[in-house]
Design a protein around this motif. Sequence first.
Motif, short mmCIF file in Angstrom:
data_model
loop_
_atom_site.label_atom_id
_atom_site.label_comp_id
_atom_site.label_asym_id
_atom_site.label_seq_id
_atom_site.Cartn_x
_atom_site.Cartn_y
_atom_site.Cartn_z
N ALA A 125 -4.05 3.99 -18.14
CA ALA A 125 -3.92 2.93 -17.13
C ALA A 125 -4.12 1.56 -17.75
O ALA A 125 -4.81 1.39 -18.76
N THR A 126 -3.51 0.55 -17.14
CA THR A 126 -3.73 -0.86 -17.50
C THR A 126 -4.04 -1.61 -16.21
O THR A 126 -3.88 -1.09 -15.11
N VAL A 127 -4.45 -2.87 -16.34
CA VAL A 127 -4.74 -3.65 -15.14
C VAL A 127 -3.46 -3.93 -14.35
O VAL A 127 -3.51 -4.18 -13.15
N ALA A 128 -2.32 -3.86 -15.01
CA ALA A 128 -1.04 -4.08 -14.32
C ALA A 128 -0.59 -2.83 -13.58
O ALA A 128 0.10 -2.91 -12.56
N SER A 143 -1.54 -0.88 -8.03
CA SER A 143 -1.95 -2.15 -8.63
C SER A 143 -2.90 -2.89 -7.69
O SER A 143 -2.89 -2.68 -6.47
N LEU A 144 -3.71 -3.77 -8.26
CA LEU A 144 -4.65 -4.60 -7.51
C LEU A 144 -4.31 -6.06 -7.72
O LEU A 144 -4.06 -6.49 -8.86
N TYR A 145 -4.31 -6.83 -6.63
CA TYR A 145 -3.90 -8.23 -6.70
C TYR A 145 -4.96 -9.15 -6.06
O TYR A 145 -5.76 -8.72 -5.24
N TRP A 154 -5.01 -8.62 -10.53
CA TRP A 154 -6.45 -8.88 -10.73
C TRP A 154 -6.94 -8.02 -11.88
O TRP A 154 -6.99 -6.79 -11.79
N GLY A 155 -7.29 -8.67 -12.98
CA GLY A 155 -7.76 -7.95 -14.16
C GLY A 155 -9.17 -8.36 -14.54
O GLY A 155 -9.95 -8.81 -13.70
N VAL A 176 -9.60 -7.76 -2.10
CA VAL A 176 -8.77 -7.12 -3.12
C VAL A 176 -7.54 -6.54 -2.41
O VAL A 176 -7.68 -5.74 -1.48
N PHE A 177 -6.37 -6.96 -2.85
CA PHE A 177 -5.12 -6.49 -2.23
C PHE A 177 -4.51 -5.38 -3.09
O PHE A 177 -4.06 -5.63 -4.21
N GLY A 178 -4.54 -4.17 -2.57
CA GLY A 178 -4.01 -3.04 -3.32
C GLY A 178 -2.63 -2.65 -2.84
O GLY A 178 -2.27 -2.84 -1.67
N GLN A 179 -1.84 -2.10 -3.77
CA GLN A 179 -0.48 -1.68 -3.40
C GLN A 179 -0.06 -0.48 -4.25
O GLN A 179 -0.19 -0.49 -5.48
#
Length: 201
Positions: A125-128, A143-145, A154-155, A176-179
Amino acid sequence: MLNLLRAARIAALLNTVMAEQASAAIADGRLKVRTRRKEVRLAARSSAVLTALVTGSAFGQTATTQFNVQISINAECQINSATDLNFGASGVIDAVIDATSAIAVQCTNGTPYNIGLNSGQGAGATVASRLMTGPNSETVAYSLYTDAGHTTVWGNTIGTDTVAGTGNGSEQAYTVFGQVPAQATPAAGTYTDVVTVTVTY
């Protein structure tokens, strides 16, 4: 209460003694004050107390001192809470699925800080593109934004993709906006991940 009233009357008599240059004497447990205007008698429990009053040594004397009060405040931040991010239940993932979480931090007033989110525990996994892992190590990407438009990832690299703030002494909340994007759907089951929140100050 009676003692206080008695003391007040004695003090008044004493003022009379001093103001009018009257004479005062104690006899048989009574204070006898004689002035040019009147004579007053007052019974007392203790002739010793009355003697002290007449000589001016019982009331009106104080001693004072002072002491310092101090506290030292150190710059500090704490994470008060971080709610779970739950995308609910889905079948085939053929459209994006949105969900939100909330992080609450509290820092001393004027303390600058950065909130970072790591890439989670998914293998590769990566922050992207973070990964929730389920049965047979299959994964669901998400992903988290930092914004509702899902444009800023959001990293955890300060100055690049963390969220910066300045403490005001009270709790401050961040969303935290997740998608979950549309993707090939893995086998049925529960998929999870754990993301670490770090506040640097």
